[in-house]
Write a protein that holds these residues in place. Structure first.
Motif, PDB file in Angstrom:
ATOM      1  N   LEU A   1      39.326  -5.724  61.829  1.00 38.01           N
ATOM      2  CA  LEU A   1      39.159  -4.301  62.063  1.00 38.01           C
ATOM      3  C   LEU A   1      39.896  -3.476  61.015  1.00 38.01           C
ATOM      4  O   LEU A   1      39.341  -2.540  60.441  1.00 38.01           O
ATOM      5  N   ILE A   2      41.154  -3.830  60.757  1.00 39.00           N
ATOM      6  CA  ILE A   2      41.963  -3.079  59.799  1.00 39.00           C
ATOM      7  C   ILE A   2      41.501  -3.377  58.376  1.00 39.00           C
ATOM      8  O   ILE A   2      41.328  -4.528  58.003  1.00 39.00           O
ATOM      9  N   GLY A   3      41.293  -2.347  57.576  1.00 43.34           N
ATOM     10  CA  GLY A   3      40.904  -2.532  56.187  1.00 43.34           C
ATOM     11  C   GLY A   3      39.442  -2.259  55.918  1.00 43.34           C
ATOM     12  O   GLY A   3      39.029  -2.223  54.760  1.00 43.34           O
ATOM     13  N   GLN A   4      38.645  -2.040  56.977  1.00 47.17           N
ATOM     14  CA  GLN A   4      37.226  -1.773  56.792  1.00 47.17           C
ATOM     15  C   GLN A   4      36.936  -0.288  56.990  1.00 47.17           C
ATOM     16  O   GLN A   4      37.664   0.418  57.696  1.00 47.17           O
ATOM     17  N   TYR A   5      35.853   0.160  56.378  1.00 45.18           N
ATOM     18  CA  TYR A   5      35.432   1.561  56.487  1.00 45.18           C
ATOM     19  C   TYR A   5      34.028   1.603  57.067  1.00 45.18           C
ATOM     20  O   TYR A   5      33.129   0.893  56.598  1.00 45.18           O
ATOM     21  N   VAL A   6      33.850   2.423  58.094  1.00 46.35           N
ATOM     22  CA  VAL A   6      32.549   2.563  58.752  1.00 46.35           C
ATOM     23  C   VAL A   6      32.129   4.022  58.662  1.00 46.35           C
ATOM     24  O   VAL A   6      32.842   4.912  59.151  1.00 46.35           O
ATOM     25  N   GLU A   7      30.996   4.277  58.050  1.00 49.87           N
ATOM     26  CA  GLU A   7      30.496   5.637  57.878  1.00 49.87           C
ATOM     27  C   GLU A   7      29.690   6.035  59.110  1.00 49.87           C
ATOM     28  O   GLU A   7      28.606   5.497  59.366  1.00 49.87           O
ATOM     29  N   THR A   8      30.222   6.959  59.909  1.00 52.14           N
ATOM     30  CA  THR A   8      29.510   7.435  61.100  1.00 52.14           C
ATOM     31  C   THR A   8      29.362   8.963  61.123  1.00 52.14           C
ATOM     32  O   THR A   8      28.822   9.508  62.080  1.00 52.14           O
ATOM     33  N   HIS A   9      29.870   9.651  60.091  1.00 53.21           N
ATOM     34  CA  HIS A   9      29.734  11.106  59.960  1.00 53.21           C
ATOM     35  C   HIS A   9      30.349  11.841  61.158  1.00 53.21           C
ATOM     36  O   HIS A   9      29.792  12.835  61.644  1.00 53.21           O
ATOM     37  N   SER A  10      31.464  11.359  61.651  1.00 55.59           N
ATOM     38  CA  SER A  10      32.136  12.011  62.763  1.00 55.59           C
ATOM     39  C   SER A  10      33.114  13.053  62.236  1.00 55.59           C
ATOM     40  O   SER A  10      33.305  13.210  61.023  1.00 55.59           O
ATOM     41  N   LEU A  11      33.756  13.760  63.176  1.00 59.12           N
ATOM     42  CA  LEU A  11      34.735  14.773  62.797  1.00 59.12           C
ATOM     43  C   LEU A  11      35.913  14.147  62.062  1.00 59.12           C
ATOM     44  O   LEU A  11      36.426  14.723  61.091  1.00 59.12           O
ATOM     45  N   PHE A  12      36.344  12.964  62.483  1.00 58.63           N
ATOM     46  CA  PHE A  12      37.499  12.320  61.865  1.00 58.63           C
ATOM     47  C   PHE A  12      37.205  11.884  60.440  1.00 58.63           C
ATOM     48  O   PHE A  12      38.118  11.801  59.621  1.00 58.63           O
ATOM     49  N   HIS A  13      35.951  11.597  60.134  1.00 58.72           N
ATOM     50  CA  HIS A  13      35.589  11.240  58.765  1.00 58.72           C
ATOM     51  C   HIS A  13      35.732  12.440  57.819  1.00 58.72           C
ATOM     52  O   HIS A  13      35.978  12.264  56.628  1.00 58.72           O
ATOM     53  N   LYS A  14      35.586  13.633  58.368  1.00 57.70           N
ATOM     54  CA  LYS A  14      35.627  14.835  57.540  1.00 57.70           C
ATOM     55  C   LYS A  14      37.034  15.409  57.386  1.00 57.70           C
ATOM     56  O   LYS A  14      37.236  16.316  56.572  1.00 57.70           O
ATOM     57  N   LEU A  15      37.983  14.888  58.160  1.00 60.83           N
ATOM     58  CA  LEU A  15      39.344  15.415  58.076  1.00 60.83           C
ATOM     59  C   LEU A  15      40.007  15.004  56.777  1.00 60.83           C
ATOM     60  O   LEU A  15      39.657  13.987  56.171  1.00 60.83           O
ATOM     61  N   ASP A  16      40.969  15.797  56.364  1.00 60.73           N
ATOM     62  CA  ASP A  16      41.779  15.456  55.194  1.00 60.73           C
ATOM     63  C   ASP A  16      42.583  14.192  55.487  1.00 60.73           C
ATOM     64  O   ASP A  16      43.122  14.037  56.596  1.00 60.73           O
ATOM     65  N   PRO A  17      42.662  13.259  54.539  1.00 62.43           N
ATOM     66  CA  PRO A  17      43.412  12.018  54.805  1.00 62.43           C
ATOM     67  C   PRO A  17      44.874  12.258  55.130  1.00 62.43           C
ATOM     68  O   PRO A  17      45.484  11.475  55.869  1.00 62.43           O
ATOM     69  N   ARG A  18      45.456  13.334  54.605  1.00 61.45           N
ATOM     70  CA  ARG A  18      46.858  13.640  54.920  1.00 61.45           C
ATOM     71  C   ARG A  18      47.029  13.989  56.395  1.00 61.45           C
ATOM     72  O   ARG A  18      48.031  13.627  57.021  1.00 61.45           O
ATOM     73  N   THR A  19      46.027  14.672  56.957  1.00 64.36           N
ATOM     74  CA  THR A  19      46.069  14.998  58.380  1.00 64.36           C
ATOM     75  C   THR A  19      46.050  13.735  59.220  1.00 64.36           C
ATOM     76  O   THR A  19      46.821  13.594  60.176  1.00 64.36           O
ATOM     77  N   LYS A  20      45.183  12.797  58.852  1.00 66.53           N
ATOM     78  CA  LYS A  20      45.096  11.543  59.613  1.00 66.53           C
ATOM     79  C   LYS A  20      46.330  10.689  59.424  1.00 66.53           C
ATOM     80  O   LYS A  20      46.803  10.042  60.379  1.00 66.53           O
TER      81      LYS A  20
END
Length: 267
Positions: free
Chosen positions: A6-25
């Protein structure tokens, strides 16, 4: 097998969290991770579980992918549970020979396993919703004040992201080695547990060798692109904190305070 990590993979789902600034996350998840270390009561664990489940739903991560990501750590979870059950002293509810099962051991075992699962899922949300290069850029921006102290922030950020991204890659290499051994008539999964554990020892040598090879190839690729120390490089997509980022960060801080308040109040 690499898809089970699970850790280390990226899944493109176009959700709100995908659009957030990485610093916020990065800041939000780090603060919440620290607060989850304070989980103590049943109410706090239920709250944390509901929050992580809601986070996974809002990020639109498929449930089957989450389950496949938990499966590789089932052995660690089982070992943690058994360790606490056996070695925690308290009220004995069952015993056999020198093995004693205590009520406090069951409580601690369930509590620690529950916490590990929550921490893994919460940390995985970061990598599942953020591209590796974007994550490196965000980490570099957060640590940029340290560059005034001659800290190699750019190299450190890239190193951290590459290490996270290499987790499924190493798992893929392990899968390839196991398939090669199975083609030669040596099927590791079919062995008993003690023999299976011992059979993994000779597998570590080719796994370490291939991992070093991949790291060396990656080094050559970075040098070929004239990355250097990374300082002063410009990017096409610039990071910019928006209103939604500040709102999400504020919510994350409030969520992180709840376990602390529950612990202080003794609920």
């Amino acid at each position: 097998m690499a898809n089970t990590v699970l850790i280390g993979q990226y899944v493109e789902t176009h959700s709100l969290f995908h659009k957030l600034d990485p610093r916020t996350k990065l800041i939000g998840i780090f603060v919440i991770l620290l607060s989850f270390l304070l989980l103590d009561s049943l109410l706090s664990y239920v709250f944390a579980t509901v929050f992580v489940a809601g986070l996974l739903i809002l990020s639109k991560i498929p449930a089957h992918l989450v389950w496949r990501g938990i499966r590789p750590i089932l052995f660690i979870l089982s070992f943690t549970f058994v360790y606490h059950v056996i070695f925690t002293k308290g009220t004995v509810i069952w015993s056999w020979s020198f093995i004693e099962l205590t009520r406090e051991g069951l409580y601690n075992g369930i509590r620690f396993v529950w916490r590990i699962v929550l921490l893994v899922l919460l940390a995985s949300v970061l990598t599942l919703t953020t591209k590796p290069l974007t994550l490196a850029h965000g980490l570099e921006k957060l640590l940029s004040p340290l560059s005034k102290l001659n800290v190699p922030v750019e190299q450190f950020s890239l190193m951290i992201v590459i290490a996270i991204r290499f987790i499924p890659t190493i798992q893929q290499e392990l899968d390839r080695i196991l398939l090669a051994q199975k083609a030669r008539g040596f099927d590791v999964p079919s062995l008993s547990l003690p023999k299976r554990v011992m059979s993994y020892i000779p597998i570590l040598i080719p796994l370490l060798f291939t991992t070093i090879q991949r790291a060396e190839q990656l080094t050559y690729a970075i040098d070929a692109r004239a990355y250097g120390n990374g300082r002063g490089r410009i990017r096409f997509n610039q990071l910019e904190l928006r209103r939604i980022d500040y709102q999400v960060l504020g919510i994350a801080i409030l969520i992180a305070l709840i376990p602390l308040l529950l612990k202080i109040s003794g609920i």
